[in-house]
Design an enzyme around this catalytic site. Structure first.
Site, mmCIF file in Angstrom:
data_model
loop_
_atom_site.group_PDB
_atom_site.id
_atom_site.type_symbol
_atom_site.label_atom_id
_atom_site.label_comp_id
_atom_site.label_asym_id
_atom_site.label_seq_id
_atom_site.Cartn_x
_atom_site.Cartn_y
_atom_site.Cartn_z
ATOM 1 N N ALA A 1 -55.186 87.752 -11.216
ATOM 2 C CA ALA A 1 -54.746 86.780 -10.205
ATOM 3 C C ALA A 1 -54.909 85.348 -10.703
ATOM 4 C CB ALA A 1 -55.545 86.985 -8.921
ATOM 5 N N GLY B 1 -52.491 83.501 -12.478
ATOM 6 C CA GLY B 1 -51.253 82.753 -12.694
ATOM 7 C C GLY B 1 -51.061 81.590 -11.735
ATOM 8 N N ARG C 1 -43.051 79.062 -9.183
ATOM 9 C CA ARG C 1 -41.845 79.230 -8.362
ATOM 10 C C ARG C 1 -42.122 79.165 -6.868
ATOM 11 N NH1 ARG C 1 -39.220 84.549 -10.921
ATOM 12 N NH2 ARG C 1 -41.316 84.782 -11.813
ATOM 13 N N TYR D 1 -52.556 93.914 -9.990
ATOM 14 C CA TYR D 1 -52.187 92.505 -9.853
ATOM 15 C C TYR D 1 -52.528 91.961 -8.466
ATOM 16 C CZ TYR D 1 -49.726 92.225 -14.298
ATOM 17 O OH TYR D 1 -49.438 92.198 -15.632
ATOM 18 N N TYR E 1 -57.154 72.752 34.464
ATOM 19 C CA TYR E 1 -57.902 72.734 33.206
ATOM 20 C C TYR E 1 -59.345 73.120 33.488
ATOM 21 C CZ TYR E 1 -60.652 71.249 29.258
ATOM 22 O OH TYR E 1 -61.538 71.248 28.216
ATOM 23 N N ASN F 1 -65.232 67.843 31.853
ATOM 24 C CA ASN F 1 -66.404 68.274 31.089
ATOM 25 C C ASN F 1 -66.900 67.248 30.082
ATOM 26 O OD1 ASN F 1 -63.984 68.688 29.688
ATOM 27 N ND2 ASN F 1 -64.890 70.221 28.359
ATOM 28 N N ARG G 1 -63.679 62.271 49.405
ATOM 29 C CA ARG G 1 -62.429 61.513 49.367
ATOM 30 C C ARG G 1 -62.475 60.464 50.463
ATOM 31 N NH1 ARG G 1 -59.255 66.819 51.451
ATOM 32 N NH2 ARG G 1 -59.559 66.550 53.686
#
Length: 484
Positions: A12, A14, A18, A106, A371, A391, A445
């Site tokens: 391995a 090489g 290409r 190989y 979320y 968070n 609120r």
């Protein structure tokens, strides 16, 4: 027959020019595993005494990858790529004196299987060969070394394409580059080969010719599956290999009892595990260590990476990484499960929900537009639409707890760290910064005020002002009619 070899050498080193890539060729992936990872996995099935990967180009990256995926494998560095024979020499230098069979393969043949390697070694031993080569019959042998046989069917020589004459190039039996050697024959042959060839390299194939010249037996195993001898040299071949291996993976799972509505659009890594009666709909990708339990349905259009899906669960149009989805849970559509997301049995994460590092308890629901980060949601709780688990305070992440069978009204913000007790409520539109006691309703609120005439004063002449004027006129007409 199973015969344990003394060693397996994986070549391995090489560059793979290409591929036109900054990533070493052998680190490109096919079906969720690198090319060299496939080679090592096949070699490990032989349980050799020694397993060495010869590395060169991108050696640091390749060595680090091998340490991660196959920590028991040794590496040997080929400083200069002087041919396959030289690469094997480098590997053997790092091993003790070997006695037995040495397999050479190989790092870029991802469809090669351990079964085929075992057949190669078994034939080598049973036939008493000095060398045995794996071959295949192919329609277009261009670029491959050709197998030249003698009158008795033995292998007389392997001739590289660039060194072959026209008659030899017409041969369509090709050398895979995968061999079984007697260790002493390999050592002796490597000491005698030369670089007197068109490439100026030390060819491992020349060892076969020397063995023949010494009167030793050289045999071959012809595989009916030529794909197992195919290497990857560019992106086109990489894509072709992905398609073929995925075809084999999907076919295997269908034969094991998995339903795939459209196998052509279903991609499954080699490391995925599926149970019987799983249904995979079009556009599904199952990656990494994903597991899907009995009777679960995934898709359409879902990607699960390192995710566990429980029996009977439903996952629709979802992207999940490092998540756990419990039995009979429902997920999707358009849901994002990030690492650490846990949905327990019969829970729900619905449309446009994102969950990260959080647990949704049994039967709890996060139906839509929410979320959830760093949270624990208790059994049977219900999280209203538009809720945000805030968070992060700009410096650190904090945890939120929602108690069992609690209810969080729509459009609320839970500012961590905060804990809602079992059986409590949060009024819609609240921003909650302190916890609750059991049975309490949290209202956070402002009281609503309606300011009369504001639109007429501040938005005079707009479409809104005109609509308001017309509505007041209708109200006045209705009131006049009621008093008539």
């Amino acid at each position: 027959m199973t015969t344990r070899p003394a060693a397996v050498v994986v070549l391995a080193a090489g560059e793979g020019t290409r591929m036109k890539s900054s990533t070493p060729k052998v680190l490109h992936e096919v079906a969720g595993r690198t090319l060299v990872g496939h080679a090592v996995a096949a070699a490990q099935e032989l349980k050799p005494d020694h397993l060495s990967v010869v590395i060169g180009h991108g050696r640091d990256q390749v060595a680090a990858h091998l340490e991660q995926v196959a920590p028991g494998v040794t590496t040997a560095v080929q400083e200069q790529q002087l041919g396959t024979g030289h690469a094997v020499m480098v590997a053997l230098e790092g091993m003790p004196e070997l006695d037995g069979v040495v397999v050479v393969t190989y790092g870029d043949v991802p469809l090669l299987t351990g079964d085929t390697l075992n057949e190669l070694v078994g034939t080598h031993v049973v036939d008493g060969n000095a060398v045995t080569v794996l071959t295949a019959q192919v329609a277009d042998p261009t670029g491959y070394g050709r197998i030249v046989r003698d009158d008795g069917g033995g292998v007389r020589a392997i001739v590289e394409h660039k060194d072959a004459d026209d008659a030899t190039r017409a041969v369509n039996e090709i050398n895979s580059g995968i061999y079984a050697f007697d260790a002493d024959v390999l050592r002796a042959g490597l000491s005698r080969i030369t670089s007197d060839n068109a490439q100026g390299e030390l060819y491992l194939t020349d060892v076969l010719g020397l063995a023949r010249a010494d009167g030793l037996r050289v045999g071959a195993v012809v595989t009916a599956d030529a794909w197992q001898t195919e290497g990857v040299n560019d992106r086109v071949q990489l894509a072709a290999m992905n398609r073929e291996l995925n075809r084999r993976i999907t076919e295997r799972w269908m034969r094991e009892g998995v339903t795939m509505i459209d196998p052509a659009s279903t991609w499954i890594d080699v490391t995925v595990t599926l149970a019987r009666d799983v249904v995979l709909r079009p556009g599904v990708q199952l990656l990494g260590a994903t597991e899907v339990g009995t009777g679960a349905e995934v898709g359409p259009d879902s990607t699960l990476n390192d995710t566990v899906v429980g029996a009977g669960a439903s996952v629709v149009r979802t992207h999940a990484t490092g998540a756990r989805i419990g039995d009979e849970a429902t997920v999707g559509p358009f849901t994002y499960l990030r690492p650490g997301a846990v949905l327990e049995a019969k829970s729900k994460a619905g449309a446009y929900v994102e969950i990260k590092k959080s647990t949704v308890g049994p039967g709890a629901k996060v139906p839509h537009l929410t979320y959830v980060g760093d949270a624990t949601i208790g059994e049977g709780a219900n999280i209203g639409a538009g809720t945000i688990f805030a968070n992060y305070d700009g410096v650190a992440k904090h945890h939120t707890v929602v108690g069992r069978h609690s209810f969080v009204g729509s459009d609320s913000v839970l500012v961590a760290p905060v804990e809602l007790a079992d059986g409590s409520y949060v009024a819609a539109g609240s921003t909650v910064v302190t916890g609750t006691e059991p049975g309490e309703l949290a209202v956070a609120r402002a009281r609503q005020r309606n300011i009369d005439g504001w639109v007429e004063r501040k938005r005079s002449g707009t479409a809104t002002d005109e609509a308001a004027r017309q509505a007041k006129e209708r109200q006045a007409e209705q009131a006049e009619g009621e008093h008539a």
